[in-house]
Design a protein around this motif. Structure first.
Motif, PDB file in Angstrom:
ATOM      1  N   ARG B 134     -31.845   5.103  60.157  1.00  0.00           N
ATOM      2  CA  ARG B 134     -31.588   4.545  61.485  1.00  0.00           C
ATOM      3  C   ARG B 134     -32.853   4.562  62.345  1.00  0.00           C
ATOM      4  N   GLY B 137     -34.813   1.786  61.380  1.00  0.00           N
ATOM      5  CA  GLY B 137     -34.285   0.526  61.872  1.00  0.00           C
ATOM      6  C   GLY B 137     -33.887  -0.498  60.832  1.00  0.00           C
ATOM      7  N   GLU B 183     -41.400  -3.848  62.817  1.00  0.00           N
ATOM      8  CA  GLU B 183     -41.353  -2.874  61.722  1.00  0.00           C
ATOM      9  C   GLU B 183     -42.370  -1.766  61.943  1.00  0.00           C
ATOM     10  N   ASN B 186     -41.040   0.776  64.353  1.00  0.00           N
ATOM     11  CA  ASN B 186     -40.079   1.672  63.713  1.00  0.00           C
ATOM     12  C   ASN B 186     -40.773   2.668  62.805  1.00  0.00           C
TER      13      ASN B 186
END
Lengths: 287, 253, 342
Positions: B134, B137, B183, B186
């Motif tokens: 999580r 992501g 990305e 994250n």
């Protein structure tokens, strides 16, 4: 006695050298171990036998035609066994496919020429006296022809443009493509040359060992020679194979029952002590 | 900052005549994200390979938590707590995601073979895997193939795998290469989570200076196998040698 | 939801087990002739050996031609102890298996220093050496004449007199072997093998001792081969060096590949298919090996994962067609949306 064993050993070693060269060419070009190389070797014996006795060709005509036939067979082999599997991620598939091919070739030969061994008369009959012992002329012919073949292969790969291109194609398909070399063609040609090379080997041993499907077992000695000499190296394959031939020949003095075992024992010892072989090959793994 | 979790003392390595690491000294502290930068071919990945034991060094000493690990094979170093990721993410590509995660769990919670043979299929790692995924992501099913993930997701799953293995030191090789902006954000939170909440020491190779300056508390610069600078991001930005090394190479970058 | 799906899986498992028992314990022995049952017997024996080859190939990614060598070791050890000391065959079979494994550990420690192709070569060499020894060491192995009158299976006063009796014994051993091997893939050792197969770098950096994993896999494979060899000797009442040639090794590898390397059920199917094919294709007897060869090549091109691969593709398609959802574990979604993890 010792001299005779030495000559026989060298001659057999030369034959193994042809086989291991045949394998090395393919290893260098496509990185594939051809487990059916022994069958191509055996096929050489049958094709030359057929052309000589069943078609009735003279020697000078038979050799080039046999070479062409074997070359074409090699190309056919490449397109049916290697080409469809070249992108497979599972390296075992190509080994298995080669095993399948070896059984196909053996069985086809049996269907065409029957199960019984065939007799191939030597080029020059009789024996020659060397150091007080008799030796078949065929051994000397083997040595002479093999030296010539090995020389030609060495020339092709080290001196000639085509050979260099082939190596380039083997090492970097993309760069070879930029050079305008069709990777397909070079690989096909390599397969052809490999098949013709070992086929000639089959022709050479036929007078001594009969024309039979069991000839394919010679492959294992070729493997042994290649591994002892250094995986992927041309020079190493030749030296290693001759070593195998000599060891096998002298092993007779110790035992006839375990002659094969000694050769393979030496191979395993070599693999363990010196896995890179006598001469380090050009193919090394990147960490 | 107490004592370093990982310390390199005068590490040397040459391939044939090419020197790839020369008198390298480096200290990595727990909970720290330490940048390792340098021009292409400077020997950054080689250094990671030396630390993780994939290459053997010629001379020098590597200490993990005060213990000399210089002569340990790679797998023992991994068991002692050195984890890493690769430039191109590496997985068991013929296995599913679960198996790829399980090998990390096997390392973190080793059980005997018999217990594993007769025991139940234990999935105690799932909640943690969930939490980490999580943060990263993205989402997936445990039973999916690795090939169903995108390149960026695979790079992050590699980091997650290393975190699940409870490594003490994490060597990360170019995590941002090939990832898009979201990305990368994250990924940064994932790395920060590992450093802060798990007290991992992270050694990070990266070309994106933004990322390095943003998350690293310390930076080591190497060129031609030797350390040419070491310090906080601000110090490095002002270091003349470093600027030269980069400017000298900037044309082909 | 999870529970219901789990039940479906259990039901499918129970039904197929029942069908299997009915088919193999009742139908086949009662509907086959005395000769055909011996073919079934050899299929079961090959299957035991092939489990080992499949573990090496499918889990560990190594092509090994060594299985005839270890079959021979298991067979001769078992026969020697059984005939010279009068020990029960079931016990000597286990001894044969252990001896095979012990040798495999010793040999494996030497051979596993080699990677990939080199290893494959050395197993070919091993197979040749073993055959030469089995063929040459006449006082123990009987050489090319073999050892006749090998004692049959006996236990607690019961004696396996016919080939049908042997069939039940072999089937039971094969099922035990299957169960043992099937679980192996789901253990930490199974995962270690898979990581060695797929990516040695990943294996090393996740703390897996690649060398030890390979040697252990080799020993396990040798154990299965050893028990198979011993079964071969005791069920045919005869053991001879030609049982253990290199060409047998190639046949075993083909059987494994045809079935599908990843799954032991597939290996079973492949072994049965290749062993029974000559019986089913009697008219083609002359060309049977040719058919094999062509079949193998086509298989590798169009269906490299073998019968099992074909089967699982088919099941996937069926599931898609009838919208049957797999039991999946979603990761990375919000906690309240999921209920797994316990």
């Amino acid at each position: 006695m010792y001299l005779q064993l030495l000559i026989v050993g060298i001659a057999m070693g030369m034959i193994y050298a042809l086989l291991s060269l045949g394998i090395v060419l393919l290893v260098r070009a496509v990185g594939v171990l051809n487990f059916a190389e022994g069958q191509l070797f055996m096929l050489g014996a049958y094709v030359t036998f057929c052309l000589t006795y069943q078609v009735g060709m003279p020697l000078w005509l038979m050799i080039p035609i046999a070479v062409v036939i074997l070359f074409l067979f090699g190309v056919l082999f490449m397109f049916s066994i290697y080409w469809p599997l070249r992108k497979s991620t599972w390296s075992a598939t190509i080994i298995i496919s080669c095993l399948g091919a070896s059984s196909v070739i053996s069985e086809l030969v049996k269907v065409i020429w029957g199960n019984n061994p065939l007799v191939y008369a030597p080029l020059i009959k009789g024996t020659v006296k060397i150091g007080g012992v008799n030796l078949e002329y065929q051994y000397l012919i083997i040595i002479a022809v093999c030296i010539l073949m090995i020389f030609l292969i060495q020339m092709l790969f080290d001196k000639m443009y085509v050979g260099r291109i082939m190596q380039a194609a083997a090492q970097n398909k993309y760069a070879a493509g930029l050079l305008g070399v069709s990777a397909t063609l070079t690989v096909a040609a390599t397969y052809g040359i490999s098949a013709a090379l070992v086929g000639i080997g089959g022709w050479l041993v036929a007078p001594l060992f009969l024309v039979r499907t069991g000839l394919s077992d010679f492959l294992l000695k070729g493997f042994a020679g290649m591994v002892i000499g250094g995986y992927g190296s041309v020079k190493g394959a030749v030296i290693g194979s001759i070593l195998v031939g000599i060891i096998e020949s002298y092993a007779v003095l110790l035992t006839t029952t375990y002659q094969n075992a000694i050769v393979f024992l030496v191979l395993i010892v070599f693999l363990v002590i010196k896995p890179d072989g006598l001469i380090k090959g050009k193919i090394s793994e990147k960490a | 900052m107490n004592r370093p979790i990982l310390e390199l003392i005068d590490v040397n390595k040459a391939f044939g005549g090419v020197v790839v690491a020369e008198h390298v000294n480096l200290k990595l502290y727990p909970g720290e994200i330490h940048g390792l930068i340098g021009p292409n071919g400077a020997g950054k990945t080689t250094l990671l390979n030396l630390i993780s034991g994939i290459y053997e060094m010629d001379s020098g000493r590597i200490e993990l938590n005060g213990e000399d690990i210089s002569n340990m094979p790679a797998y023992l170093r991994a068991r002692k707590g050195i984890g890493r990721t690769f430039q191109m993410p590496r997985f068991l590509d013929k296995a599913d995601i679960e198996e790829n995660i399980r090998i990390a769990d096997d390392l973190a919670n080793p059980v005997s073979f018999l217990k594993s043979y007769f025991g139940k299929n234990d999935r105690a790692y799932v909640p943690r895997l969930n939490e980490l995924t999580r943060i990263a992501g993205f989402s997936f099913n445990l039973e999916d193939d690795i090939s169903s993930l995108t390149f960026g997701q695979r790079k992050m799953l590699e980091i997650i795998r290393a975190i699940l293995a409870n490594h003490k030191v994490l060597l990360v090789d170019e995590p941002a290469a090939g990832l898009n902006g979201a990305e990368i954000e994250n990924e940064i939170s994932l790395l920060k989570h590992a450093a802060k909440n798990m007290n991992m020491g992270i050694l990070l190779i990266e070309h994106s200076m933004d990322m390095i300056m943003n998350i690293c508390s310390n930076i080591t610069v190497i060129n031609f196998g030797s350390v040419i600078g070491n310090g906080t991001p601000d110090e490095i930005a002002a270091n003349q040698d470093v600027i030269e090394a980069y400017l000298g190479r900037s044309k082909d970058a | 939801m999870t529970k219901r799906l789990l039940n479906r899986k259990t039901i499918i498992g129970a039904v197929s087990l029942l069908l299997f028992v009915l088919l193999f314990y009742l139908y086949i022995p009662n509907n086959t002739g005395a000769y055909t049952i011996t073919v079934w017997n050899s299929a079961l024996i090959y299957f035991m050996a092939n489990i080992g080859t499949a573990i090496m190939l499918g889990s560990c990614g190594m092509v090994s031609f060594a299985s005839p060598a270890f079959m021979g070791l298991g067979a001769y050890t078992s026969v020697y102890i059984c005939m010279n000391y009068g020990v029960n065959p079931f016990i000597t079979m286990l001894i044969g298996m252990l001896v095979s494994m012990l040798f495999a550990v010793l040999i494996g420690m030497a051979l596993m220093r080699l990677n990939g192709t080199f290893f494959t070569f050395s197993t070919v060499a091993l197979c040749q050496i073993a055959y030469t020894v089995y063929n040459g060491w006449k006082p123990v192995t009987g050489g090319p004449n073999g050892i006749p009158r090998v004692p049959q299976f006996t236990a607690f006063g019961w004696v396996a007199k016919t080939y049908f009796d042997n069939y039940y014994v072999l089937l039971t051993i094969a099922i035990i072997a299957f169960v043992l091997a099937n679980r192996l893939g789901k253990t930490n050792f199974g995962r270690a093998m898979n990581s060695v197969r797929d990516n040695e770098l990943v294996a090393k950096t996740t703390g897996i001792n690649v060398f030890r994993t390979k040697v252990t896999a080799f020993a396990i494979a040798a154990g299965f081969a050893g028990i198979a060899g011993a079964c071969l000797a005791h069920s045919t009442h005869y053991v001879v060096s030609t049982y253990f040639t290199y060409s047998n090794a190639t046949m075993y590898i083909i059987q494994v590949m045809i079935g599908g390397v990843y799954n032991i059920v597939g290996v079973f199917a492949g072994t049965i298919l290749i062993t029974m094919l000559p019986e089913w294709l009697r008219p083609l007897q002359e060309y049977i090996k040719l058919v094999y060869g062509v079949g193998v090549i086509l298989l590798m091109i169009f269906m490299p994962m073998g019968i099992w691969g074909l089967g699982s593709d088919f099941i996937k398609r069926i599931k898609k067609r009838y919208h049957i959802k797999d039991n999946v574990t979603p990761i990375g979604v919000l906690a309240e949306d999921q209920e797994v993890g316990k």
